[in-house]
Design a protein around this motif. Structure first.
Motif, PDB file in Angstrom:
ATOM      1  N   MET A 102       0.862  -1.184   0.000  1.00 50.70           N
ATOM      2  CA  MET A 102       0.000   0.000   0.000  1.00 50.70           C
ATOM      3  C   MET A 102       0.894   1.228   0.000  1.00 50.70           C
ATOM      4  O   MET A 102       1.960   1.220   0.631  1.00 50.70           O
ATOM      5  N   ASP A 103       0.431   2.264  -0.668  1.00 46.62           N
ATOM      6  CA  ASP A 103       1.122   3.555  -0.658  1.00 46.62           C
ATOM      7  C   ASP A 103       0.239   4.594   0.020  1.00 46.62           C
ATOM      8  O   ASP A 103      -0.991   4.545  -0.099  1.00 46.62           O
ATOM      9  N   SER A 104       0.863   5.528   0.719  1.00 46.94           N
ATOM     10  CA  SER A 104       0.109   6.600   1.349  1.00 46.94           C
ATOM     11  C   SER A 104       0.982   7.836   1.425  1.00 46.94           C
ATOM     12  O   SER A 104       2.179   7.792   1.147  1.00 46.94           O
ATOM     13  N   TYR A 105       0.379   8.945   1.821  1.00 48.11           N
ATOM     14  CA  TYR A 105       1.106  10.184   2.040  1.00 48.11           C
ATOM     15  C   TYR A 105       1.051  10.545   3.514  1.00 48.11           C
ATOM     16  O   TYR A 105       0.125  10.146   4.231  1.00 48.11           O
ATOM     17  N   GLU A 106       2.021  11.287   3.940  1.00 46.27           N
ATOM     18  CA  GLU A 106       2.049  11.738   5.342  1.00 46.27           C
ATOM     19  C   GLU A 106       0.738  12.402   5.719  1.00 46.27           C
ATOM     20  O   GLU A 106       0.167  13.166   4.937  1.00 46.27           O
ATOM     21  N   GLY A 107       0.263  12.111   6.902  1.00 49.43           N
ATOM     22  CA  GLY A 107      -0.939  12.738   7.423  1.00 49.43           C
ATOM     23  C   GLY A 107      -2.227  12.020   7.092  1.00 49.43           C
ATOM     24  O   GLY A 107      -3.277  12.336   7.660  1.00 49.43           O
ATOM     25  N   ASN A 151      -5.645   2.044   6.209  1.00 45.21           N
ATOM     26  CA  ASN A 151      -6.358   0.864   6.696  1.00 45.21           C
ATOM     27  C   ASN A 151      -5.832  -0.375   5.990  1.00 45.21           C
ATOM     28  O   ASN A 151      -5.849  -0.448   4.768  1.00 45.21           O
ATOM     29  N   ILE A 152      -5.372  -1.338   6.755  1.00 48.53           N
ATOM     30  CA  ILE A 152      -4.826  -2.578   6.210  1.00 48.53           C
ATOM     31  C   ILE A 152      -5.686  -3.728   6.717  1.00 48.53           C
ATOM     32  O   ILE A 152      -5.864  -3.890   7.927  1.00 48.53           O
ATOM     33  N   THR A 153      -6.182  -4.534   5.782  1.00 45.99           N
ATOM     34  CA  THR A 153      -7.083  -5.623   6.143  1.00 45.99           C
ATOM     35  C   THR A 153      -6.379  -6.968   6.051  1.00 45.99           C
ATOM     36  O   THR A 153      -5.556  -7.195   5.169  1.00 45.99           O
ATOM     37  N   CYS A 154      -6.713  -7.845   6.963  1.00 43.80           N
ATOM     38  CA  CYS A 154      -6.201  -9.212   6.978  1.00 43.80           C
ATOM     39  C   CYS A 154      -7.401 -10.154   6.932  1.00 43.80           C
ATOM     40  O   CYS A 154      -8.367  -9.964   7.682  1.00 43.80           O
ATOM     41  N   VAL A 165     -10.813  -2.003  19.031  1.00 47.43           N
ATOM     42  CA  VAL A 165      -9.836  -1.702  20.064  1.00 47.43           C
ATOM     43  C   VAL A 165      -9.011  -0.516  19.592  1.00 47.43           C
ATOM     44  O   VAL A 165      -8.675  -0.424  18.414  1.00 47.43           O
ATOM     45  N   THR A 166      -8.689   0.373  20.499  1.00 50.59           N
ATOM     46  CA  THR A 166      -7.875   1.538  20.151  1.00 50.59           C
ATOM     47  C   THR A 166      -6.796   1.721  21.197  1.00 50.59           C
ATOM     48  O   THR A 166      -7.055   1.594  22.392  1.00 50.59           O
ATOM     49  N   ASN A 167      -5.569   2.007  20.744  1.00 55.23           N
ATOM     50  CA  ASN A 167      -4.518   2.412  21.666  1.00 55.23           C
ATOM     51  C   ASN A 167      -3.886   3.700  21.153  1.00 55.23           C
ATOM     52  O   ASN A 167      -4.438   4.352  20.259  1.00 55.23           O
ATOM     53  N   GLU A 168      -2.746   4.053  21.676  1.00 54.26           N
ATOM     54  CA  GLU A 168      -2.172   5.347  21.337  1.00 54.26           C
ATOM     55  C   GLU A 168      -1.633   5.412  19.915  1.00 54.26           C
ATOM     56  O   GLU A 168      -1.354   6.499  19.412  1.00 54.26           O
ATOM     57  N   VAL A 169      -1.453   4.288  19.247  1.00 59.32           N
ATOM     58  CA  VAL A 169      -0.867   4.319  17.913  1.00 59.32           C
ATOM     59  C   VAL A 169      -1.797   3.812  16.817  1.00 59.32           C
ATOM     60  O   VAL A 169      -1.571   4.109  15.641  1.00 59.32           O
ATOM     61  N   PRO A 189      -3.853   6.138  12.062  1.00 56.48           N
ATOM     62  CA  PRO A 189      -4.268   7.518  11.797  1.00 56.48           C
ATOM     63  C   PRO A 189      -3.059   8.400  11.495  1.00 56.48           C
ATOM     64  O   PRO A 189      -2.005   8.241  12.108  1.00 56.48           O
ATOM     65  N   ARG A 190      -3.177   9.254  10.507  1.00 56.20           N
ATOM     66  CA  ARG A 190      -2.161  10.282  10.250  1.00 56.20           C
ATOM     67  C   ARG A 190      -0.755   9.698  10.204  1.00 56.20           C
ATOM     68  O   ARG A 190       0.099   9.970  11.064  1.00 56.20           O
ATOM     69  N   VAL A 191      -0.498   8.876   9.197  1.00 60.97           N
ATOM     70  CA  VAL A 191       0.803   8.209   9.111  1.00 60.97           C
ATOM     71  C   VAL A 191       1.910   9.224   8.841  1.00 60.97           C
ATOM     72  O   VAL A 191       1.699  10.295   8.276  1.00 60.97           O
ATOM     73  N   SER A 192       3.109   8.833   9.256  1.00 61.97           N
ATOM     74  CA  SER A 192       4.303   9.629   9.003  1.00 61.97           C
ATOM     75  C   SER A 192       5.309   8.773   8.240  1.00 61.97           C
ATOM     76  O   SER A 192       5.103   7.562   8.062  1.00 61.97           O
ATOM     77  N   LEU A 193       6.390   9.398   7.802  1.00 63.82           N
ATOM     78  CA  LEU A 193       7.406   8.666   7.037  1.00 63.82           C
ATOM     79  C   LEU A 193       7.934   7.470   7.813  1.00 63.82           C
ATOM     80  O   LEU A 193       8.253   6.427   7.230  1.00 63.82           O
ATOM     81  N   SER A 194       8.018   7.603   9.127  1.00 62.89           N
ATOM     82  CA  SER A 194       8.566   6.533   9.963  1.00 62.89           C
ATOM     83  C   SER A 194       7.637   5.326  10.076  1.00 62.89           C
ATOM     84  O   SER A 194       8.028   4.301  10.634  1.00 62.89           O
ATOM     85  N   ASP A 195       6.432   5.429   9.541  1.00 65.62           N
ATOM     86  CA  ASP A 195       5.509   4.289   9.521  1.00 65.62           C
ATOM     87  C   ASP A 195       5.750   3.386   8.318  1.00 65.62           C
ATOM     88  O   ASP A 195       5.097   2.346   8.186  1.00 65.62           O
ATOM     89  N   THR A 196       6.672   3.759   7.436  1.00 66.37           N
ATOM     90  CA  THR A 196       7.034   2.905   6.315  1.00 66.37           C
ATOM     91  C   THR A 196       7.653   1.624   6.861  1.00 66.37           C
ATOM     92  O   THR A 196       8.689   1.648   7.528  1.00 66.37           O
TER      93      THR A 196
END
Lengths: 111, 112
Positions: B10-15, B19-22, B55-59, B76-83
């Protein structure tokens, strides 16, 4: 605190040799898991220890693979008569079934 | 055993939200669903776990429908470091035991 550690980080061996891979789990964790991860794939379950005993070894591919955890802490994965197809990253984890803490892995290369 | 499948990439942009489904059709009755993040040359890192509903946590958040045959990891609101590569982990029904199975993995690339 210290996480899960694995040694060696890299192991190169020749086909037919014997290797041992070591895992030091997080102190106090009674459950320990071994996985194997081939390039570009997800980890594949090998064996699970609860304390000193192997609670589930259904993932061990054949009888060349064996693992021990004699004192309920450190575990050793042993591979006899290594084959080129055994080349992979071997991961160890400790914790609960639904929250596992992984080590960095041992990259095994069989030439 | 039925495979536990995920989109390959999957590709996304910062911010943005990702959603990734299994898909895990053969999930064991009593097992949790867990998601992990993996960077190159590192072991997987725990993100979130759940049994049903949300379920929700801080990340992240984890959405699980009533039949539990799939789950969706929401970042939510991915950043470059989520690659990284993201894996689900479930227990699947097998003959004598519920076998731990990692999904096929989703490689997430976040662009600036």
């Amino acid at each position: 605190g210290a996480g899960v550690s694995q040694t060696p980080s890299n192991k190169v061996t020749e086909k037919g040799k014997y290797v041992e891979l070591r895992c030091d789990p997080i102190s106090g964790h009674t459950a320990l898991y071994w996985y194997r991860q081939s390039l570009g794939q997800g980890p594949e379950f090998l064996i699970y220890f609860q304390g000193t005993g192997a609670a589930d070894d259904s993932g061990l591919p054949n009888d060349r693979f064996f693992a021990v955890r004699p004192e309920g802490s450190v575990s050793t994965l042993k591979i006899q008569r290594t084959e080129r197809g055994d080349s992979a990253v071997y991961l160890c984890a400790s914790g609960t079934r639904s929250e596992q803490f992984f080590g960095p892995g041992t990259r095994l290369t069989v030439l | 055993l039925a495979k536990t499948t995920q989109p390959i990439s999957m590709d996304s942009y910062e911010g943005q939200e990702v959603n990734i489904t299994c898909s895990h059709n053969n999930i064991a009755t009593n097992d949790y669903i867990t998601w992990y993040q993996q960077f190159p040359s590192q072991g997987p890192r725990f993100i979130i776990q759940g049994y049903k509903t949300k379920v929700t946590n801080e990340v992240a958040s984890l959405f699980i429908p009533a039949d539990r045959k799939s789950s969706t990891l929401s970042l939510p609101r991915v950043s470059l470091s989520d690659t990284a590569v993201y894996y689900c982990l479930v227990g699947e029904r097998a003959q004598n035991t519920d076998k731990l199975i990692f999904g096929t993995g989703t490689r997430l690339q976040v662009f600036p």
